[in-house]
Motif scaffolding. Structure first.
Motif, PDB file in Angstrom:
ATOM      1  N   VAL A  58       0.840  -1.200   0.000  1.00  0.00           N
ATOM      2  CA  VAL A  58       0.000   0.000   0.000  1.00  0.00           C
ATOM      3  C   VAL A  58       0.878   1.254   0.000  1.00  0.00           C
ATOM      4  N   MET A  59       1.968   1.224   0.762  1.00  0.00           N
ATOM      5  CA  MET A  59       2.894   2.356   0.770  1.00  0.00           C
ATOM      6  C   MET A  59       3.489   2.571  -0.629  1.00  0.00           C
ATOM      7  N   ALA A  60       3.881   1.469  -1.284  1.00  0.00           N
ATOM      8  CA  ALA A  60       4.491   1.583  -2.617  1.00  0.00           C
ATOM      9  C   ALA A  60       3.454   2.051  -3.644  1.00  0.00           C
ATOM     10  N   LEU A  61       2.209   1.561  -3.531  1.00  0.00           N
ATOM     11  CA  LEU A  61       1.148   1.984  -4.462  1.00  0.00           C
ATOM     12  C   LEU A  61       0.845   3.477  -4.295  1.00  0.00           C
ATOM     13  N   ARG A  62       0.860   3.935  -3.043  1.00  0.00           N
ATOM     14  CA  ARG A  62       0.626   5.375  -2.810  1.00  0.00           C
ATOM     15  C   ARG A  62       1.688   6.204  -3.502  1.00  0.00           C
ATOM     16  N   ALA A  63       2.936   5.739  -3.414  1.00  0.00           N
ATOM     17  CA  ALA A  63       4.039   6.491  -4.037  1.00  0.00           C
ATOM     18  C   ALA A  63       3.897   6.479  -5.557  1.00  0.00           C
ATOM     19  N   ALA A  64       3.387   5.364  -6.098  1.00  0.00           N
ATOM     20  CA  ALA A  64       3.313   5.227  -7.559  1.00  0.00           C
ATOM     21  C   ALA A  64       2.108   5.959  -8.152  1.00  0.00           C
ATOM     22  N   GLY A  65       1.015   6.067  -7.394  1.00  0.00           N
ATOM     23  CA  GLY A  65      -0.195   6.700  -7.915  1.00  0.00           C
ATOM     24  C   GLY A  65      -0.669   6.002  -9.184  1.00  0.00           C
ATOM     25  N   GLY A  66      -1.137   6.777 -10.167  1.00  0.00           N
ATOM     26  CA  GLY A  66      -1.711   6.219 -11.395  1.00  0.00           C
ATOM     27  C   GLY A  66      -0.708   5.483 -12.268  1.00  0.00           C
ATOM     28  N   ARG A  67       0.576   5.671 -11.991  1.00  0.00           N
ATOM     29  CA  ARG A  67       1.594   5.002 -12.818  1.00  0.00           C
ATOM     30  C   ARG A  67       1.677   3.501 -12.542  1.00  0.00           C
ATOM     31  N   ALA A  68       0.938   3.051 -11.503  1.00  0.00           N
ATOM     32  CA  ALA A  68       0.946   1.616 -11.192  1.00  0.00           C
ATOM     33  C   ALA A  68       0.126   0.816 -12.207  1.00  0.00           C
ATOM     34  N   ARG A  69      -0.840   1.479 -12.864  1.00  0.00           N
ATOM     35  CA  ARG A  69      -1.780   0.770 -13.736  1.00  0.00           C
ATOM     36  C   ARG A  69      -1.046   0.018 -14.846  1.00  0.00           C
ATOM     37  N   GLY A  70      -1.303  -1.298 -14.944  1.00  0.00           N
ATOM     38  CA  GLY A  70      -0.665  -2.136 -15.958  1.00  0.00           C
ATOM     39  C   GLY A  70       0.742  -2.550 -15.581  1.00  0.00           C
ATOM     40  N   GLY A  71       1.204  -2.106 -14.424  1.00  0.00           N
ATOM     41  CA  GLY A  71       2.597  -2.355 -14.019  1.00  0.00           C
ATOM     42  C   GLY A  71       2.772  -3.623 -13.202  1.00  0.00           C
ATOM     43  N   THR A  72       3.962  -3.704 -12.581  1.00  0.00           N
ATOM     44  CA  THR A  72       4.365  -4.896 -11.834  1.00  0.00           C
ATOM     45  C   THR A  72       4.682  -4.515 -10.393  1.00  0.00           C
ATOM     46  N   ALA A  73       4.257  -5.370  -9.459  1.00  0.00           N
ATOM     47  CA  ALA A  73       4.656  -5.196  -8.052  1.00  0.00           C
ATOM     48  C   ALA A  73       5.679  -6.268  -7.711  1.00  0.00           C
ATOM     49  N   VAL A  74       6.805  -5.848  -7.124  1.00  0.00           N
ATOM     50  CA  VAL A  74       7.845  -6.780  -6.683  1.00  0.00           C
ATOM     51  C   VAL A  74       7.897  -6.681  -5.156  1.00  0.00           C
ATOM     52  N   VAL A  75       7.614  -7.790  -4.470  1.00  0.00           N
ATOM     53  CA  VAL A  75       7.427  -7.760  -3.012  1.00  0.00           C
ATOM     54  C   VAL A  75       8.257  -8.858  -2.363  1.00  0.00           C
ATOM     55  N   THR A  76       8.762  -8.601  -1.154  1.00  0.00           N
ATOM     56  CA  THR A  76       9.568  -9.620  -0.468  1.00  0.00           C
ATOM     57  C   THR A  76       8.718 -10.736   0.129  1.00  0.00           C
ATOM     58  N   LEU A  77       7.407 -10.462   0.366  1.00  0.00           N
ATOM     59  CA  LEU A  77       6.503 -11.463   0.952  1.00  0.00           C
ATOM     60  C   LEU A  77       5.233 -11.521   0.115  1.00  0.00           C
ATOM     61  N   GLU A  78       4.651 -12.688   0.029  1.00  0.00           N
ATOM     62  CA  GLU A  78       3.369 -12.854  -0.674  1.00  0.00           C
ATOM     63  C   GLU A  78       2.365 -11.814  -0.148  1.00  0.00           C
ATOM     64  N   PRO A  79       1.735 -11.064  -1.016  1.00  0.00           N
ATOM     65  CA  PRO A  79       0.770 -10.055  -0.551  1.00  0.00           C
ATOM     66  C   PRO A  79      -0.341 -10.707   0.274  1.00  0.00           C
ATOM     67  N   CYS A  80      -0.736 -10.025   1.344  1.00  0.00           N
ATOM     68  CA  CYS A  80      -1.719 -10.635   2.246  1.00  0.00           C
ATOM     69  C   CYS A  80      -3.100 -10.622   1.605  1.00  0.00           C
ATOM     70  N   ASN A  81      -3.948 -11.496   2.140  1.00  0.00           N
ATOM     71  CA  ASN A  81      -5.246 -11.757   1.534  1.00  0.00           C
ATOM     72  C   ASN A  81      -6.364 -11.462   2.513  1.00  0.00           C
TER      73      ASN A  81
END
Ligand code: AOF
Ligand code: ZN
Length: 342
Positions: A58-81
């Motif tokens: 969520v912190m990284a998405l906030r920093a990216a804003g609209g530029r996240a659309r269609g992009g890739t997330a690289v995370v050290t842990l499986e995103p929580c569900n």
């Protein structure tokens, strides 16, 4: 498609971001996340907030804003569900229009796991296990250990001469290692949850056990100082000052010490030799950090005593995780050898 070179570089950025918050997130894991845009450029970096705050994604998405659309997330842990203290990161990634997720370690917490499946079901390209060793031995080590075993992760750290001694015959021990090694110890201390010493060490050395900046001033964050043993320590001991919190445990049983540390998974055991021996004999040392100095004493106390080994067949054996040269000293990082019968 396997991870690209850009994604591997981004994972290293995510690991660095996670390292940056290590020690501030308990009982949550320190996680790092990077958002890449459709061209593979970094547009957001985030790390887990202190407990109750937004997760890394969520912190990284906030920093990216609209530029996240269609992009890739690289995370050290499986995103929580799950919706715990915050909402599910898998859903946050979907809502931001992320098309691909690359992560290192699976989330073993049954309440939170399943994010990869949620993302795949929604049509996101998910790559799991990328750089898992780096993360599992790095920022997520203590938290994963606690998830798997239910107890804190204990690192036994010592400094010794070539002949395995941690003090000279007259008891003096400052300093065996050089300034670079000592600076490294202080930088590491600030990220720990707790530092444990025996009453003997307090009586002999009167250590302060605070994390210090290179100029000697106290670091912003201090681990809990823990003194264990049955002997009285003077009220004037430096470890009892108000530079950091201190817990005094009237026991020498390593199991009781580890149990008392509750939600503080990243524990450093600093000695002395008998306490280290008791932890080793109890099988409660998960990692060894041995700083070896190019120094000989020929007499003086050993780094460890009474580890319950009477014969060579029962020697405690370790596997090398890394060897680093720090100034003129060596830092050997070791883990207990796995029993080949298990
Ligand atoms: C992520 N990203 O940055 C972290 C995760 O109580 P909560 O809502 O804070 O959730 C805590 C659980 O979420 C924790 O036990 C772990 O399984 C996961 N942590 N997950 O996607 C993060 N810190
Ligand atoms: Zn999350």
């Amino acid at each position: 498609m396997p991870a690209t070179a850009q994604e591997l570089t981004a994972l290293q950025v995510a690991i660095d971001a996670a390292e940056g918050v290590r020690g501030t997130t308990s009982p949550n894991p320190p996680v790092g996340a990077v958002i890449l845009d459709t061209d593979g450029a970094v547009v957001g970096v985030g790390a887990t907030s202190p407990v109750g705050g937004p997760h890394a994604e969520v912190m990284a998405l906030r920093a990216a804003g609209g530029r996240a659309r269609g992009g890739t997330a690289v995370v050290t842990l499986e995103p929580c569900n799950h919706t715990g203290r915050t909402g599910p990161c898998a859903v946050a990634l979907l809502e931001a229009g992320i098309a691909r997720v690359v992560y290192a370690a699976a989330d073993p917490n049954p309440a939170a796991s399943g994010g990869a499946q949620t993302l795949r079901t929604a049509g996101v390209d998910v790559v799991a296990g990328v750089g898992a060793d780096l993360v599992e031995q790095g920022p997520l080590r203590a938290w994963l250990h606690r998830q798997r075993t239910g107890r804190a992760h204990v690192t036994w750290k010592f400094a010794a001469t070539l002949d395995g001694r941690s003090a000279a015959a007259d008891g003096t021990s400052q300093w065996i290692t050089g300034p670079q090694a000592r600076a490294r110890v202080h930088a590491d201390r600030a990220k720990l949850d707790a530092i444990v010493v025996g009453t003997g060490t307090v009586l002999a050395d009167d250590p302060w056990l605070t994390a210090r900046e290179p100029d000697g001033s106290p670091a912003a964050r201090q681990p809990l100082r823990v003194v264990v043993g049955e002997r009285e320590i003077p009220a004037t001991s430096r470890i009892l000052d108000d530079a950091a919190e201190t817990l005094v445990l009237r026991t020498r049983d390593p199991h009781e010490v580890v149990a008392a540390l509750g939600d503080r998974p990243d524990v450093l055991l600093e000695g002395g030799p008998h306490l280290a021996g008791a932890f080793l004999a109890a099988g409660l040392v998960d990692r060894v950090q041995a700083f070896l100095a190019p120094v000989l004493l020929g007499a003086g106390a050993a780094a460890v005593e009474d580890a319950g080994v009477g014969t060579i067949a029962r020697a405690l054996r370790f596997e090398r995780e890394s060897v680093e040269q720090i100034g003129s000293d060596l830092l050997l990082t070791l883990v207990p050898e796995r029993d080949p019968r298990t």
